[in-house]
Design a protein around this motif. Structure first.
Motif, PDB file in Angstrom:
ATOM      1  N   ARG A  45      -2.138  -1.933  -1.245  1.00  0.00           N
ATOM      2  CA  ARG A  45      -1.447  -1.108  -2.234  1.00  0.00           C
ATOM      3  C   ARG A  45       0.060  -1.134  -2.015  1.00  0.00           C
ATOM      4  O   ARG A  45       0.547  -1.346  -0.903  1.00  0.00           O
ATOM      5  N   THR A  47       3.539   1.288  -3.610  1.00  0.00           N
ATOM      6  CA  THR A  47       3.964   2.403  -4.453  1.00  0.00           C
ATOM      7  C   THR A  47       5.472   2.357  -4.637  1.00  0.00           C
ATOM      8  O   THR A  47       6.175   1.635  -3.924  1.00  0.00           O
ATOM      9  N   ASN A  48       5.962   3.115  -5.612  1.00  0.00           N
ATOM     10  CA  ASN A  48       7.403   3.209  -5.832  1.00  0.00           C
ATOM     11  C   ASN A  48       7.850   4.654  -5.665  1.00  0.00           C
ATOM     12  O   ASN A  48       7.047   5.539  -5.364  1.00  0.00           O
ATOM     13  N   ASP A  52       4.116   5.753  -8.675  1.00  0.00           N
ATOM     14  CA  ASP A  52       3.247   4.787  -9.354  1.00  0.00           C
ATOM     15  C   ASP A  52       2.641   3.857  -8.291  1.00  0.00           C
ATOM     16  O   ASP A  52       3.293   3.539  -7.291  1.00  0.00           O
ATOM     17  N   TRP A  53       1.435   3.387  -8.553  1.00  0.00           N
ATOM     18  CA  TRP A  53       0.743   2.556  -7.569  1.00  0.00           C
ATOM     19  C   TRP A  53       0.319   1.222  -8.166  1.00  0.00           C
ATOM     20  O   TRP A  53      -0.142   1.160  -9.310  1.00  0.00           O
ATOM     21  N   VAL A  55      -2.323  -1.937  -7.086  1.00  0.00           N
ATOM     22  CA  VAL A  55      -3.491  -2.118  -6.217  1.00  0.00           C
ATOM     23  C   VAL A  55      -4.048  -3.528  -6.374  1.00  0.00           C
ATOM     24  O   VAL A  55      -4.173  -4.026  -7.502  1.00  0.00           O
ATOM     25  N   ALA A  96      -6.935   7.893  -1.691  1.00  0.00           N
ATOM     26  CA  ALA A  96      -6.282   6.603  -1.901  1.00  0.00           C
ATOM     27  C   ALA A  96      -6.632   6.101  -3.298  1.00  0.00           C
ATOM     28  O   ALA A  96      -7.803   6.094  -3.693  1.00  0.00           O
ATOM     29  N   VAL A  97      -5.626   5.699  -4.063  1.00  0.00           N
ATOM     30  CA  VAL A  97      -5.831   5.296  -5.456  1.00  0.00           C
ATOM     31  C   VAL A  97      -6.672   4.020  -5.509  1.00  0.00           C
ATOM     32  O   VAL A  97      -6.270   2.991  -4.967  1.00  0.00           O
ATOM     33  N   LEU A 152       5.561  -1.891 -11.950  1.00  0.00           N
ATOM     34  CA  LEU A 152       5.936  -0.673 -11.245  1.00  0.00           C
ATOM     35  C   LEU A 152       7.259  -0.117 -11.768  1.00  0.00           C
ATOM     36  O   LEU A 152       7.700   0.951 -11.338  1.00  0.00           O
TER      37      LEU A 152
END
Length: 227
Positions: A45, A47-48, A52-53, A55, A96-97, A152
């Motif tokens: 993963r 993220t910003n 936002d994610w 995956v 966790a996404v 992202l």
């Protein structure tokens, strides 16, 4: 590598599952970390600053056996507003996404897979696993990492929505879904005519049984513009 050498020295045949895990750890994992993703096989993963994610996850077939398995690459991007609405709808989200919660979701297939065919890598042992993992890195370099990093950025995600392409879903088949997605992202920018138009498209011409849900969605989105 030490465990793989021990297995070979003992003359023990690795299961397909063990071979895939080792190949993902030794081939895909370093490539993911090199692209700024974190995690361990089968999921990585990124993220910003907005939450936002992106995956990347390797899915294996439920019909796999110790001697043979099939696997495929799933990629996704889940903007924070989309995840917030999913939490509102579902009540809770995993810590966790997962890839399945992505707004944008796309599957990557083995090199040479014909268009519109859902091709999967087949793993029967160590050689297959390393070949597949190497090909996964190739596919990710072309259609994975660059697209995920781009999406992202909120403006790029809005453009993707307005182009009518969210991977698995296309706007021609789900116009209300795309309008909802656009409204969720626009709400973060405050009230606007564009937001009103997106909400109108998202809630018009729906079945009577969905009208309460549509009204709740529109109210929730508008409330976010005043945060």
């Amino acid at each position: 590598m030490l465990w793989r050498s021990w297995v070979a020295w003992q003359g023990v045949r690795m299961t397909a599952q063990a071979a895939l895990r080792a190949a993902l750890r030794e081939v895909v994992g370093p490539a993911a970390r090199g692209e700024g993703f974190s995690g361990s096989a089968p999921t990585w993963r990124m993220t910003n600053a907005l939450g936002d994610w992106a995956v990347v996850s390797v899915q294996t077939s439920r019909y796999s056996t110790a001697s043979s398995l099939h696997c495929v690459l799933n990629t996704a991007v889940a903007p924070a507003p989309w995840l917030a609405w999913q939490q509102q709808s579902l009540g809770s989200l995993p810590q966790a996404v997962p890839e399945s919660l992505g707004l944008y979701r796309r599957r990557l297939h083995p090199t040479g897979t014909p268009a519109a065919r859902d091709g999967w890598w087949e793993i029967t042992g160590d050689d297959d696993a390393r070949t597949a993992a190497t090909d996964m890195v190739t596919q990710l370099a072309t259609d994975g990492w660059p697209i995920l990093r781009q999406l992202l950025h909120r403006e790029a995600m809005l453009d993707q929505i307005r182009c009518g392409d969210l991977g698995f879903l296309q706007a021609d088949h789900s116009p209300a879904y795309f309008a909802r997605a656009e409204a969720l992202l626009l709400a973060e920018l405050g009230p606007s005519l564009q937001l009103d138009q997106a909400l109108t498209t998202a809630t018009q011409n729906t079945a009577p049984t969905h009208q309460n849900q549509d009204r709740a969605f529109a109210d929730w989105v508008r409330a976010r513009t005043t945060r």
